[in-house]
Structure formats: structure tokens, C-alpha cells
Write an enzyme that holds these catalytic residues in place. Structure first.
Site, mmCIF file in Angstrom:
data_model
loop_
_atom_site.group_PDB
_atom_site.id
_atom_site.type_symbol
_atom_site.label_atom_id
_atom_site.label_comp_id
_atom_site.label_asym_id
_atom_site.label_seq_id
_atom_site.Cartn_x
_atom_site.Cartn_y
_atom_site.Cartn_z
ATOM 1 C CB SER A 1 -5.704 5.762 -14.128
ATOM 2 O OG SER A 1 -6.648 5.344 -13.227
ATOM 3 C CG ASN B 1 -1.129 0.436 -4.882
ATOM 4 O OD1 ASN B 1 -0.764 -0.655 -5.672
ATOM 5 N ND2 ASN B 1 -0.089 0.974 -3.962
ATOM 6 C CB THR C 1 5.072 -7.365 -7.521
ATOM 7 O OG1 THR C 1 4.636 -6.845 -9.060
ATOM 8 C CG2 THR C 1 4.835 -6.063 -6.962
#
Length: 410
Positions: free
Chosen positions: A410, A405, A197
Site C-alpha cells: 500500500s 505486512n 529478505t
């Protein structure tokens, strides 16, 4: 800023960035994909540039990667890279691919360049659709500039859970003219290239063919970006793209150029610096870990062993706890997949030898504990199999990694 005093020197540029090479602009804006922070950025070359890219090995290739691959395949040239954060546009099916192509098309129209000269990159949550109305409005708000603020805005716009922006630049002389490479990157978690990523963008004003640039990038990536690991996960989106616009005015570079190795070193140092910044900024990380393995049968063996050690959760937690438990290093070595004599291994934490030719030695626990509390920790492993050597970078594993993580959406 001119910082090279001798034409033979390769130097790091203070406060360098993707705009240190000649002929580039950059910018970033808040398009509304995130609550308040910038979330859409662009790098723009004054002229079509030679290009090269490497991509994630994850079988799920996100829509932006597919579009970028299409762009590069047409002419092996790029002039712009458009990047959004907050949404990965991955695993989004036909609509996701259409959105990525629309992102490319909107960028080409806004800046008056051909569609196939635009690369697209996205990062963020997987499985959610882009808000294309906000994307298109944001593209029209972009005003790339050649000033430092343009690079800073771009670097901020591409971040997700990163805590800091990542940038660097180096210069050297080739054919008697100054050649510069600059870079920007993002990456903090889900880092275990082949690629992860992570997004990396390198600009250079070198005059080089796309084929030669691809050869250089592929080789350098294996020694830099592919030698970092944070958590062992490989993402769906990530890539490194290099643009070379030729504005430095050197003779065309390829493997036969007498100063080819200078360019390789320029690209390697730029890439390595970005890779280390990514590893240092691992989610929740407090320390950068560097593992050097030498004395292997091949460089590839050494790289594999180094990456296995730095990626070991037990090694990472030992560093976090400042525990000089060299047994965890030995255990990781043993499962690395390389062949070596287990009766002849030496391990050092910094300058302190903790295992000498596979024999335990007395050492000061206090000295090792103090060393492992430093911001940067180096673990050296020496074998007696050959001349192969390799390095890998990672970070410690902390309580905060789980916190970050556990609430990523959220």
C-alpha cells in the site's frame, strides 16, 4: 580514523562503514522507484577485487541473483555492486532477467568497467517489473565518493521496511599492516536465512584469493547471518557479497597463512554485528532476543536448537508480553530436531535461573518481567550432552508486525 593502539588488537571502528577499508567509494540517489527516498545505490572499488557470495536457499532465485552468479563465475572478481530498492525483480520471467542484465550493462558503461565485474542486487515487492528508464537515469546520476556521506547515501538507498540503516567496521593487524572490514545491510521482515529478505555487503582491503574468501564467508555465514530469524519466511532475492581489493598490502591470505584466524575473526565480527542489527530491526520489533545454547553434542546441534527457540512465535510473543514462561522455551527445544536428555535442562532469563536440571525453581516474576522489558534479552539454555555451543538472534513479535505486512504494497 586510527583506533588500534596495539597491533595485536581487533577493534571496532567508531562510525565505521563500507568505506572504512582503503580503496572504496559509495553513493546513492533517488531514481524515482520510491516516492521520495533514495532507491539506487552503488559500492565501487578502485581496482577489481577478489569476491565471494552466499545466496538464498529459496528455490525461486530472483533475476539479480542469477546475474550476480554469472558475473562472479567468469573471473571471480568484482569491482562494483549496484543495488535498487522498491522492486525485487523476482518471479518476473525472461523480461526480469533481461532487465537485470541491462542494469549490469548500464553500470559497467557508466563507470568504465567490464560487465562481469558488476554484481546486481534488488529488494522490494516480488512480481513487479523494474522501471528500467528510471534505473538507467539513476545510474547516470550516481556519483560515488569516499566520504562518509557516500556510505550513508548507499545505506539509505537499499532500505525497504527497515527503520534504521545498518553498518559497522572492524580493524586488525595482519603481517604488521592494518586490515579493515566494513559492512552495510538491509533487512527487517521475511528474515529466516539460509538467506532471507536480507542483503549484506562487506568490503575489506585484505589481500586474499577469491577461493579463500569464499571458504571464509561460507563458514562465517553459518555462524552469523544464518543464525538470525524474524518471522520464519525465506525470500527470493537475498545474498551477502564480500569484496576484498588487497589495498592493505598484507601477504596473500589463505588457510595456511599464520594469521588466517585473525581474518576469520575480522569477518565474523563484521558479519555478526550486521546480523544482530537486522534482527533488532525486525518489522515492528521492540526487543532483540539472543539465545545461547551450550552443552550439546555438536555446535551444529546447538545452533539448530538456538535458532528454533528464537524463531518460536510463542517465545517471541512471551518476550513481547514480558512473560517469563519458560515452558515455551522447553517446547521449542523439544521440536528442534536435536537429541538431548530432557531430564537435564537448565534455562536462564538473563541471570535468573527459571529451570534447573529440568526441575522448576522459585524465582521472582517481577525480576524476570522487568528483565524481559529491556531492549536486549538473553535466554541461556544449558544441556549436559557435550561441548557444542551455538547462538541465534531474533526479535519479539508485536502487533505492528501484522500492521506492516498487512499493507506492504500500500
Amino acid at each position: 580514523m586510527e583506533i588500534i593502539k596495539e597491533k595485536s588488537e581487533l577493534k571496532k571502528i567508531i562510525n565505521g562503514s563500507i568505506l572504512s577499508p582503503l580503496g572504496y567509494k559509495a553513493g546513492g540517489v533517488h531514481a524515482g522507484l520510491r516516492y521520495t527516498k533514495k532507491d539506487l545505490g552503488i559500492i565501487l572499488s578502485e581496482v577489481p577485487a577478489s569476491c565471494a557470495a552466499v545466496y538464498t536457499k529459496n528455490i525461486f532465485n530472483a533475476a539479480p541473483l542469477q546475474v550476480t552468479k554469472n558475473s562472479i563465475s567468469i573471473e571471480k572478481k568484482l569491482q562494483a555492486i549496484i543495488v535498487n530498492s522498491a522492486c525485487a525483480n523476482a518471479c518476473t520471467g525472461k523480461r526480469g532477467l533481461e532487465d537485470a542484465y541491462e542494469m549490469r550493462s548500464s553500470t559497467s558503461k557508466a563507470f568504465g568497467i567490464s560487465e562481469h565485474l558488476v554484481a546486481v542486487a534488488s529488494t522490494g515487492v516480488i512480481g513487479e517489473f523494474l522501471d528500467m528508464q528510471k534505473i538507467k537515469q539513476g545510474i547516470n546520476l550516481l556519483n560515488p565518493v569516499a566520504e562518509t556521506c557516500g556510505a550513508a547515501d548507499f545505506e539509505t538507498a537499499i532500505l525497504t521496511t527497515d527503520t534504521v540503516t545498518k553498518n559497522t567496521a572492524y580493524s586488525t593487524y595482519i603481517d604488521g599492516v592494518k586490515v579493515t572490514a566494513g559492512g552495510a545491510a538491509k533487512g527487517s521482515g521475511m528474515i529466516h536465512p539460509n538467506m532471507a529478505t536480507m542483503l549484506g555487503f562487506v568490503t575489506t582491503d585484505a589481500n586474499i584469493s577469491s577461493d579463500a574468501l569464499q571458504s571464509a564467508l561460507s563458514m562465517v555465514t553459518n555462524q552469523t547471518f544464518n543464525q538470525i530469524t524474524v518471522d520464519g519466511d525465506t525470500s527470493t532475492n537475498d545474498m551477502v557479497i564480500v569484496m576484498a581489493n588487497g589495498q592493505a598490502g598484507n601477504k596473500v591470505l589463505d588457510e595456511n597463512h599464520p594469521e588466517w584466524q585473525k581474518f576469520i575473526e575480522l569477518l565474523k565480527l563484521t558479519s555478526e554485528e550486521l546480523a544482530k542489527q537486522i534482527a533488532r530491526d525486525g518489522e515492528g520489533a521492540t526487543r532483540l532476543i539472543e539465545v545461547n545454547v551450550s552443552g550439546c553434542r555438536t555446535n551444529e546441534d546447538a545452533q539448530m536448537a538456538a535458532k528454533t527457540i528464537v524463531g518460536s512465535n510463542l517465545v517471541k510473543t512471551a518476550v513481547f508480553g514480558a512473560d517469563g514462561n519458560w515452558g515455551r522455551v522447553i517446547a521449542a527445544m523439544g521440536r528442534s530436531g536435536i537429541t538431548f536428555n530432557p531430564e537435564d535442562v537448565t534455562i536462564c532469563f538473563g541471570e535468573t535461573v527459571v529451570l534447573n536440571h529440568s526441575e522448576p525453581v522459585s524465582f521472582s516474576e517481577e525480576t524476570v518481567t522487568d528483565y524481559l522489558k529491556k531492549d536486549s534479552v538473553v535466554i541461556n539454555v544449558l544441556l549436559e550432552e557435550g561441548k557444542g555451543a551455538g547462538t541465534a538472534w531474533g526479535c519479539d513479535l508485536t502487533y505492528d508486525y501484522v500492521k506492516i505486512n498487512g499493507s506492504y504494497r500500500s
